[in-house]
Design a protein around this motif. Structure first.
Motif, mmCIF file in Angstrom:
data_model
loop_
_atom_site.group_PDB
_atom_site.id
_atom_site.type_symbol
_atom_site.label_atom_id
_atom_site.label_comp_id
_atom_site.label_asym_id
_atom_site.label_seq_id
_atom_site.Cartn_x
_atom_site.Cartn_y
_atom_site.Cartn_z
ATOM 1 N N THR A 1 22.001 38.940 33.777
ATOM 2 C CA THR A 1 23.236 39.115 34.543
ATOM 3 C C THR A 1 24.064 40.271 33.994
ATOM 4 O O THR A 1 24.586 41.098 34.752
ATOM 5 N N ALA A 2 24.181 40.331 32.679
ATOM 6 C CA ALA A 2 24.949 41.429 32.074
ATOM 7 C C ALA A 2 24.301 42.777 32.356
ATOM 8 O O ALA A 2 24.991 43.764 32.660
ATOM 9 N N SER B 1 32.295 41.179 48.205
ATOM 10 C CA SER B 1 31.998 41.954 47.005
ATOM 11 C C SER B 1 30.494 42.064 46.809
ATOM 12 O O SER B 1 29.763 41.070 46.872
ATOM 13 N N LEU C 1 25.129 38.614 42.276
ATOM 14 C CA LEU C 1 25.119 37.520 41.303
ATOM 15 C C LEU C 1 24.677 36.213 41.953
ATOM 16 O O LEU C 1 23.913 35.430 41.357
ATOM 17 N N LEU D 1 24.930 47.887 38.078
ATOM 18 C CA LEU D 1 25.777 48.067 39.258
ATOM 19 C C LEU D 1 26.964 48.974 38.949
ATOM 20 O O LEU D 1 27.335 49.831 39.768
ATOM 21 N N HIS D 2 27.561 48.771 37.791
ATOM 22 C CA HIS D 2 28.693 49.622 37.407
ATOM 23 C C HIS D 2 28.264 51.073 37.312
ATOM 24 O O HIS D 2 28.974 51.979 37.789
ATOM 25 N N ARG E 1 29.025 42.920 43.994
ATOM 26 C CA ARG E 1 28.679 42.282 42.725
ATOM 27 C C ARG E 1 28.500 40.780 42.900
ATOM 28 O O ARG E 1 27.538 40.200 42.372
ATOM 29 N N LEU F 1 24.973 43.681 36.022
ATOM 30 C CA LEU F 1 26.350 44.135 36.195
ATOM 31 C C LEU F 1 26.542 45.550 35.641
ATOM 32 O O LEU F 1 27.229 46.377 36.240
#
Length: 446
Positions: free
Chosen positions: A174-175, A15, A21, A181-182, A17, A178
């Motif tokens: 981190t949020a 993955s 991370l 990335l989304h 993601r 993410l």
């Protein structure tokens, strides 16, 4: 269940993601570790700076001609140690209560003014050099346990306070990553959904490249090119199936009619039935051979070499009875020692089809020649007929195309020859000056 768990673990490891991370976590840990190292390096800088101020205070009126015992043994609640070095770097004296002198370290006043400064961890005892007016160097040392403990506690408190900001900042980072990335992978998800619908019902659909990230575009472009090749192969297969069905329909119909006539009359015409069966068998064999050669165009065969001189003679000898049965003469002229690329079975198939084509459609004697060219092995088959007009020569290599519609041939001989030869990296065509001559050029291995 274990296999399913292993599959999920493998997908999670792949993955994007998860990988980002993990990389973010490593950077976070390394950053925090580096911050701690630099912080504790600052602690030792502070210790030396404090000792530097104290050393300047106690040695303010001291000179090298004075005994070292005139310097105070205790200052600011801890014991001070002194070692005096001459201007040339030799040891002058040291305090009598010291077990041994401290090592000389020359003053470097510009260290703190440079853009880069590294301060390694100091021990329990620290020392600083003081330059005296006559060039001597006084090394002042002390065990600053109280200051060190105080600074440790202060810096530890600062690190704890920093964690109150670092941890929320890491979670927020981190949020944000993410979310980024989304947002970045949204075109990839759209392209994936579109690619999932590509199939025989929608063969012309392709993955759009405009909105994809630059790093993913080469992969999507390669996938589109692969889809183009698959679509071309699919179209060719569909045309092949349609042509084969069309060509098989006539001999099957004729055979069915002859069988019905034999049933009604009770007197089967075995000669005609055998002729129709031979024609049908030959057509099926050539269809199978052509299909195998078209598959060979997409699957690279291992490189091999064939003794072409011997193979040409063997093929001519095997077909000689057919030429004699039709009172046709077959003349061969083959140079010795010819070697060409390709497997013997493939080259035999091509030569047999060429000679049968000359036997069915040509006139007079057939001349078969093979010789060594500049970088290729050349093979020619000529007869005494009028040949094929230049405007129609290329069409003769299309499937089921016949020179004469009343011919007993299948129209697959020349397409098979071209596919075999091109799969080997060679070429086949009609001679420009002699339209009744077919010429093959095969890659030589010598």
């Amino acid at each position: 269940m274990p296999a399913l768990a292993d599959g999920k673990l493998t997908r999670s490891r792949r993955s994007l993601r998860l990988r980002i991370l993990i990389a973010l976590l490593l950077v976070f840990v390394l950053g925090a570790s580096l911050s701690a190292v630099l912080t504790y390096g600052t602690r030792d800088d502070l210790r030396r700076s404090i000792l530097q101020l104290q050393a300047r205070t106690v040695s303010e009126h001291y000179s090298a001609d004075q005994p070292i015992s005139t310097l105070p043994r205790y200052h600011a609640g801890s014991e001070m140690e002194y070692t005096l070095y001459n201007p040339d770097g030799s040891l002058h004296s040291f305090a009598d209560y010291m077990p041994r002198p401290r090592r000389l370290r020359l003053p470097t006043p510009d260290d703190h003014d440079s853009w880069w400064h590294w301060s390694p961890f100091g021990g329990q005892v620290i020392n600083v050099p003081i330059a005296l007016p006559d060039g001597s160097v006084l090394m002042v040392s002390r065990n600053d346990a109280a200051e060190r403990d105080m600074l440790n506690q202060l810096l530890l408190d600062r690190l704890r306070h920093s964690l109150l900001f670092i941890v929320p900042l890491g979670l927020l980072s981190t949020a944000l990553i993410l979310a980024l990335l989304h947002w970045t992978l949204r075109p990839v998800r759209r392209a994936t959904a579109l690619a999932a619908n590509i199939g025989p019902q929608a063969p012309d659909q392709r993955i759009p490249l405009a909105d994809l990230p630059q790093e993913v575009q080469p992969l999507a472009n390669a996938a589109n090119q692969a889809l183009d090749r698959l679509a071309g192969a699919y179209d060719a297969s569909q045309r092949f199936i349609a042509d084969a069905a069309h060509e098989l329909r006539t001999p099957l119909t004729v055979l069915d009619l002859r069988l019905q006539d034999a049933r009604r009359s009770g007197k089967p015409d075995w000669v005609a039935l055998e002729q129709e069966m031979r024609q049908l068998t030959r057509l099926a064999e050539q269809l199978l051979a052509l299909a195998r050669q078209e598959d060979g165009q997409r699957v690279a065969a291992p490189r091999s070499s064939t003794a072409l001189s011997r193979l040409v003679r063997e093929v001519a000898a095997s077909l000689l009875p057919l030429f004699e049965a039709q009172q046709r003469r077959l003349e061969i002229q083959v140079e010795d020692g010819l070697e060409s690329m390709g497997q013997a079975e493939e080259l035999r198939l091509a030569l047999v089809n060429l000679l049968e084509n000359a036997l069915l459609h040509g006139r007079g004697p057939v001349h078969l020649r093979a010789w060594r060219g500049a970088q290729m092995v050349e093979v020619s088959i000529a007869d005494a007929g009028q040949g094929v007009p230049k405007a129609q020569q290329e069409a003769m290599f299309e499937r089921f195309r016949k020179g004469r519609q009343d011919s007993t041939g299948t129209g697959l001989g020349l397409p098979i020859v071209r596919r075999v030869v091109e799969n080997l990296g060679g070429s086949v065509c009609f001679d420009a000056e002699h339209p009744s001559t077919l010429r093959l050029s095969l890659p030589s291995t010598r």
